[in-house]
Motif scaffolding. Structure first.
Motif, short mmCIF file in Angstrom:
data_model
loop_
_atom_site.label_atom_id
_atom_site.label_comp_id
_atom_site.label_asym_id
_atom_site.label_seq_id
_atom_site.Cartn_x
_atom_site.Cartn_y
_atom_site.Cartn_z
N LEU A 4 0.83 -1.21 0.00
CA LEU A 4 0.00 0.00 0.00
C LEU A 4 0.86 1.26 0.00
O LEU A 4 0.59 2.21 -0.74
CB LEU A 4 -0.94 0.01 1.21
CG LEU A 4 -2.09 -1.00 1.20
CD1 LEU A 4 -2.89 -0.89 2.49
CD2 LEU A 4 -3.00 -0.80 -0.01
N HIS A 5 1.91 1.27 0.82
CA HIS A 5 2.82 2.42 0.85
C HIS A 5 3.50 2.61 -0.51
O HIS A 5 3.64 3.74 -1.00
CB HIS A 5 3.88 2.24 1.94
CG HIS A 5 3.37 2.51 3.33
ND1 HIS A 5 3.28 3.78 3.85
CD2 HIS A 5 2.92 1.66 4.28
CE1 HIS A 5 2.80 3.72 5.09
NE2 HIS A 5 2.57 2.45 5.38
N CYS A 6 3.90 1.50 -1.11
CA CYS A 6 4.53 1.54 -2.44
C CYS A 6 3.54 2.08 -3.47
O CYS A 6 3.89 2.94 -4.29
CB CYS A 6 5.00 0.13 -2.82
SG CYS A 6 5.61 -0.02 -4.51
N PHE A 7 2.32 1.59 -3.41
CA PHE A 7 1.30 1.99 -4.37
C PHE A 7 1.01 3.49 -4.27
O PHE A 7 0.80 4.16 -5.29
CB PHE A 7 0.03 1.18 -4.14
CG PHE A 7 -1.10 1.53 -5.06
CD1 PHE A 7 -1.04 1.20 -6.40
CD2 PHE A 7 -2.20 2.22 -4.60
CE1 PHE A 7 -2.07 1.53 -7.27
CE2 PHE A 7 -3.24 2.56 -5.45
CZ PHE A 7 -3.17 2.22 -6.79
N ALA A 8 1.02 4.02 -3.05
CA ALA A 8 0.79 5.45 -2.85
C ALA A 8 1.84 6.27 -3.62
O ALA A 8 1.53 7.35 -4.14
CB ALA A 8 0.82 5.80 -1.37
N GLY A 9 3.07 5.78 -3.68
CA GLY A 9 4.10 6.44 -4.46
C GLY A 9 3.91 6.26 -5.95
O GLY A 9 4.13 7.18 -6.74
N LEU A 10 3.48 5.08 -6.34
CA LEU A 10 3.32 4.78 -7.76
C LEU A 10 2.26 5.65 -8.43
O LEU A 10 2.42 6.04 -9.59
CB LEU A 10 2.95 3.30 -7.95
CG LEU A 10 4.08 2.30 -7.78
CD1 LEU A 10 3.53 0.89 -7.61
CD2 LEU A 10 5.04 2.35 -8.98
N ILE A 11 1.18 5.97 -7.72
CA ILE A 11 0.13 6.74 -8.38
C ILE A 11 0.54 8.21 -8.58
O ILE A 11 -0.12 8.93 -9.32
CB ILE A 11 -1.24 6.64 -7.66
CG1 ILE A 11 -1.17 7.16 -6.24
CG2 ILE A 11 -1.76 5.23 -7.74
CD1 ILE A 11 -2.54 7.16 -5.57
N ASN A 12 1.62 8.62 -7.94
CA ASN A 12 2.17 9.95 -8.26
C ASN A 12 2.73 9.97 -9.68
O ASN A 12 2.66 10.98 -10.38
CB ASN A 12 3.26 10.34 -7.26
CG ASN A 12 2.71 10.64 -5.89
OD1 ASN A 12 1.60 11.14 -5.76
ND2 ASN A 12 3.48 10.32 -4.86
N GLN A 13 3.32 8.85 -10.10
CA GLN A 13 3.86 8.71 -11.45
C GLN A 13 2.82 8.18 -12.44
O GLN A 13 2.92 8.42 -13.64
CB GLN A 13 5.07 7.77 -11.43
CG GLN A 13 6.28 8.29 -10.70
CD GLN A 13 6.92 9.45 -11.43
OE1 GLN A 13 7.04 9.44 -12.64
NE2 GLN A 13 7.31 10.48 -10.68
N HIS A 14 1.86 7.44 -11.92
CA HIS A 14 0.84 6.79 -12.76
C HIS A 14 -0.54 7.11 -12.18
O HIS A 14 -1.16 6.28 -11.52
CB HIS A 14 1.06 5.28 -12.80
CG HIS A 14 2.45 4.87 -13.20
ND1 HIS A 14 2.85 4.70 -14.50
CD2 HIS A 14 3.55 4.61 -12.43
CE1 HIS A 14 4.12 4.35 -14.54
NE2 HIS A 14 4.57 4.28 -13.30
N PRO A 15 -1.04 8.32 -12.41
CA PRO A 15 -2.26 8.77 -11.73
C PRO A 15 -3.52 7.99 -12.11
O PRO A 15 -4.52 8.05 -11.38
CB PRO A 15 -2.39 10.24 -12.16
CG PRO A 15 -1.53 10.39 -13.36
CD PRO A 15 -0.43 9.40 -13.21
N ASP A 16 -3.46 7.24 -13.22
CA ASP A 16 -4.63 6.44 -13.61
C ASP A 16 -4.52 4.99 -13.12
O ASP A 16 -5.31 4.13 -13.50
CB ASP A 16 -4.81 6.45 -15.13
CG ASP A 16 -3.64 5.81 -15.87
OD1 ASP A 16 -2.53 5.73 -15.29
OD2 ASP A 16 -3.83 5.40 -17.03
N LEU A 17 -3.53 4.70 -12.27
CA LEU A 17 -3.28 3.35 -11.79
C LEU A 17 -4.20 2.99 -10.62
O LEU A 17 -4.47 3.81 -9.75
CB LEU A 17 -1.82 3.22 -11.34
CG LEU A 17 -1.32 1.82 -10.95
CD1 LEU A 17 -1.34 0.89 -12.15
CD2 LEU A 17 0.09 1.91 -10.37
N TYR A 18 -4.66 1.73 -10.61
CA TYR A 18 -5.49 1.21 -9.52
C TYR A 18 -4.84 -0.04 -8.94
O TYR A 18 -3.98 -0.66 -9.58
CB TYR A 18 -6.89 0.86 -10.03
CG TYR A 18 -7.76 2.07 -10.28
CD1 TYR A 18 -8.76 2.44 -9.39
CD2 TYR A 18 -7.58 2.84 -11.43
CE1 TYR A 18 -9.55 3.55 -9.63
CE2 TYR A 18 -8.35 3.95 -11.68
CZ TYR A 18 -9.34 4.30 -10.77
OH TYR A 18 -10.12 5.41 -11.00
#
Length: 198
Positions: A40-54
């Protein structure tokens, strides 16, 4: 729907409506050794680069209170979904996912890796436990104790279509080593159900 993978294996899929076009797939329980909170912590960072990511979490039951609080704290509640599915629908989730993520600290074997290989889904997974033996060269590995390592592996797969395809192709090859083992297990499970023995 029934389709055949690149090695002519018959796979049944059942479409799920309303899925986002761009998602990571997590499958199964979310107990402590599954390392879900770090994901979850990793994913929170990923959506900064991939805003359409789920993040789609298949099975394992609804998010518990602790998970809901963390998801809200990380401000990713609009991007996280949990759904319970049957085998055909799970196949569809693997088929449509950009990346299957398996962040566990340890596992007995790691059959979801083989399920992802079978469907043709790129995999990012821990470099611990049995995973390197099971996954071989078909997995983009990360250190499950290091959020940045996890982030880097997943981001690289999301950002590079050719890299994803490379791992998918390796997955089909790796699956050949385990075809007999999986067939034996499926047969034993069938007889266990028929006889009622555990």
């Amino acid at each position: 729907m029934i389709y055949h993978d690149s090695h002519n294996n018959t796979i049944t899929t059942e479409a799920i409506s309303g899925l986002p076009a761009n998602y990571l797939l997590y499958v199964g329980e979310r107990t402590a050794h599954k390392n879900f909170n770090r994901l979850l912590h990793c994913f929170a960072g990923l959506i900064n680069q991939h805003p359409d990511l789920y993040l789609i979490c298949a099975n394992g039951g609804a998010f518990n209170t602790e998970e809901i609080l963390l998801i809200k704290k990380l401000n990713i509640n609009e991007h996280c979904r949990q759904i319970n599915v049957n085998e055909s629908s799970l196949n569809y989730l693997y088929q449509q996912a950009k990346v299957f993520v398996f962040p566990s600290l340890y596992e007995g074997f790691g059959y979801p890796l083989l399920d992802a290989f079978k469907i043709g889904c790129a995999v990012a997974a821990s470099n611990t436990s049995s995973f390197p033996e099971v996954g071989g060269d078909a997995v983009h590995y990360f250190n499950p104790d290091d959020t940045h390592s996890m982030y880097k592996a997943i981001h690289e797969l999301l950002a590079d279509t050719l890299l994803r395809k490379q791992y998918i192709d390796e997955g089909y090859e790796q699956l050949k080593h385990f075809a007999l083992a999986r067939e034996i297990e499926d047969t034993l499970n069938f007889y266990t159900k028929v006889t009622g023995r555990q």
